[in-house]
Design a protein around this motif. Structure first.
Motif, PDB file in Angstrom:
ATOM      1  N   SER A 141      -5.438  -1.743   7.426  1.00 58.77           N
ATOM      2  CA  SER A 141      -4.387  -2.584   6.861  1.00 58.77           C
ATOM      3  C   SER A 141      -3.400  -1.754   6.045  1.00 58.77           C
ATOM      4  N   ALA A 142      -3.914  -0.789   5.294  1.00 55.48           N
ATOM      5  CA  ALA A 142      -3.045   0.074   4.490  1.00 55.48           C
ATOM      6  C   ALA A 142      -2.103   0.869   5.389  1.00 55.48           C
ATOM      7  N   ALA A 143      -2.640   1.444   6.460  1.00 61.95           N
ATOM      8  CA  ALA A 143      -1.811   2.257   7.355  1.00 61.95           C
ATOM      9  C   ALA A 143      -0.709   1.418   7.992  1.00 61.95           C
ATOM     10  N   PHE A 144      -1.062   0.234   8.491  1.00 60.76           N
ATOM     11  CA  PHE A 144      -0.077  -0.605   9.166  1.00 60.76           C
ATOM     12  C   PHE A 144       1.005  -1.083   8.197  1.00 60.76           C
ATOM     13  N   ASN A 145       0.591  -1.624   7.068  1.00 59.54           N
ATOM     14  CA  ASN A 145       1.560  -2.209   6.139  1.00 59.54           C
ATOM     15  C   ASN A 145       2.359  -1.147   5.395  1.00 59.54           C
ATOM     16  N   ALA A 167      -0.292   6.025   2.334  1.00 54.64           N
ATOM     17  CA  ALA A 167      -0.929   4.711   2.248  1.00 54.64           C
ATOM     18  C   ALA A 167      -2.056   4.790   1.237  1.00 54.64           C
ATOM     19  N   ASP A 168      -2.038   3.893   0.263  1.00 49.02           N
ATOM     20  CA  ASP A 168      -3.109   3.799  -0.728  1.00 49.02           C
ATOM     21  C   ASP A 168      -4.217   2.937  -0.144  1.00 49.02           C
ATOM     22  N   GLN A 212       6.431  -0.607   5.272  1.00 45.57           N
ATOM     23  CA  GLN A 212       7.177  -0.309   4.051  1.00 45.57           C
ATOM     24  C   GLN A 212       7.952   1.000   4.171  1.00 45.57           C
ATOM     25  N   ALA A 213       7.385   1.983   4.864  1.00 43.77           N
ATOM     26  CA  ALA A 213       8.086   3.248   5.065  1.00 43.77           C
ATOM     27  C   ALA A 213       9.366   3.029   5.870  1.00 43.77           C
ATOM     28  N   PRO A 219       0.785  -1.225   0.000  1.00 43.05           N
ATOM     29  CA  PRO A 219       0.000   0.000   0.000  1.00 43.05           C
ATOM     30  C   PRO A 219       0.824   1.285   0.000  1.00 43.05           C
ATOM     31  N   LEU A 220       2.145   1.202   0.207  1.00 46.04           N
ATOM     32  CA  LEU A 220       2.949   2.423   0.249  1.00 46.04           C
ATOM     33  C   LEU A 220       2.985   3.075  -1.131  1.00 46.04           C
ATOM     34  N   ARG A 221       2.778   4.395  -1.133  1.00 45.60           N
ATOM     35  CA  ARG A 221       2.949   5.193  -2.344  1.00 45.60           C
ATOM     36  C   ARG A 221       3.938   6.298  -2.014  1.00 45.60           C
ATOM     37  N   ILE A 222       4.814   6.594  -2.970  1.00 44.84           N
ATOM     38  CA  ILE A 222       5.888   7.561  -2.772  1.00 44.84           C
ATOM     39  C   ILE A 222       5.720   8.676  -3.793  1.00 44.84           C
ATOM     40  N   THR A 223       5.545   9.883  -3.313  1.00 46.47           N
ATOM     41  CA  THR A 223       5.456  11.057  -4.181  1.00 46.47           C
ATOM     42  C   THR A 223       6.741  11.843  -4.002  1.00 46.47           C
TER      43      THR A 223
END
Length: 196
Positions: A121-125, A89-90, A129-130, A51-55
């Protein structure tokens, strides 16, 4: 010592690494960021979700849009870092699960049909990843300055959308003069570990 990783690598990743507060003007390239991501994408998450997204904030125009959303103490650091990454988080990450888990397509509907379950789940995972991403930055010989001192809603509105939740802003580059504060104390093994 029973660690396989050699002491120099242990120092690079953990013992000598610090959160950087100043940076040189040496650029951080797209190739470096891709190498970092290609290494850390293998870090474990639940169901191998990603779920990690990097801008990446590179342009001066984008930087000018970001700085007002940073807390006062983080504005100068963000203005001077060679590269800034917004990690988010996506909350719609589950759409990729059938591709990532072709043997278990039911996972998507079973666990992630409801938005609150996806967001948790997105926030935790994505946070896992962060953390891998920060260690990857260190592995590339760069320094990271992760920050949570910012207006999250302002950053979301300016750079993301309603399906993405900002987690942190990370300044990235070679450490500059007086980049590091003294290391703060950490709890010892006996204060943290319990055997039952």
């Amino acid at each position: 010592m029973s660690l396989v990783l050699d002491p120099a690598a242990q120092d690079l990743l953990f013992r000598e690494a610090r959160t950087a507060n100043t940076f040189t003007d040496e650029p951080v390239t797209d190739e470096q960021v891709q190498a970092i991501y290609d290494l850390v994408k293998y870090g474990p998450t639940a169901f191998n979700q990603t779920p990690l997204r990097i801008t990446l904030v590179r342009s001066s125009e984008a930087r000018e849009r970001l700085i007002p959303h940073m807390s006062g103490g983080n504005q100068a650091k963000t203005a001077s870092a060679p590269l800034v990454a917004i990690l988010s988080a996506d909350n719609e990450f589950h759409e990729e699960l059938p591709t990532l888990l072709p043997a278990m397509p039911q996972i998507k509907d079973l666990f992630f049909a409801e938005r609150p379950a996806r967001e948790g789940s997105a926030a935790f995972n994505a946070a896992l990843q962060a953390a891998y991403f920060i260690v990857g930055i260190r592995a590339a010989g760069l320094a990271a300055g992760p920050m949570t001192g910012y207006d999250a809603e302002g950053v979301r509105k300016e750079f993301l959308d309603d399906d993405h939740t900002p987690l942190m802003v990370v300044n990235i580059g070679k450490p500059g003069e007086d980049a590091f504060r003294p290391r703060s104390p950490r709890l010892g093994f006996d204060e943290v570990v319990t055997t039952v």
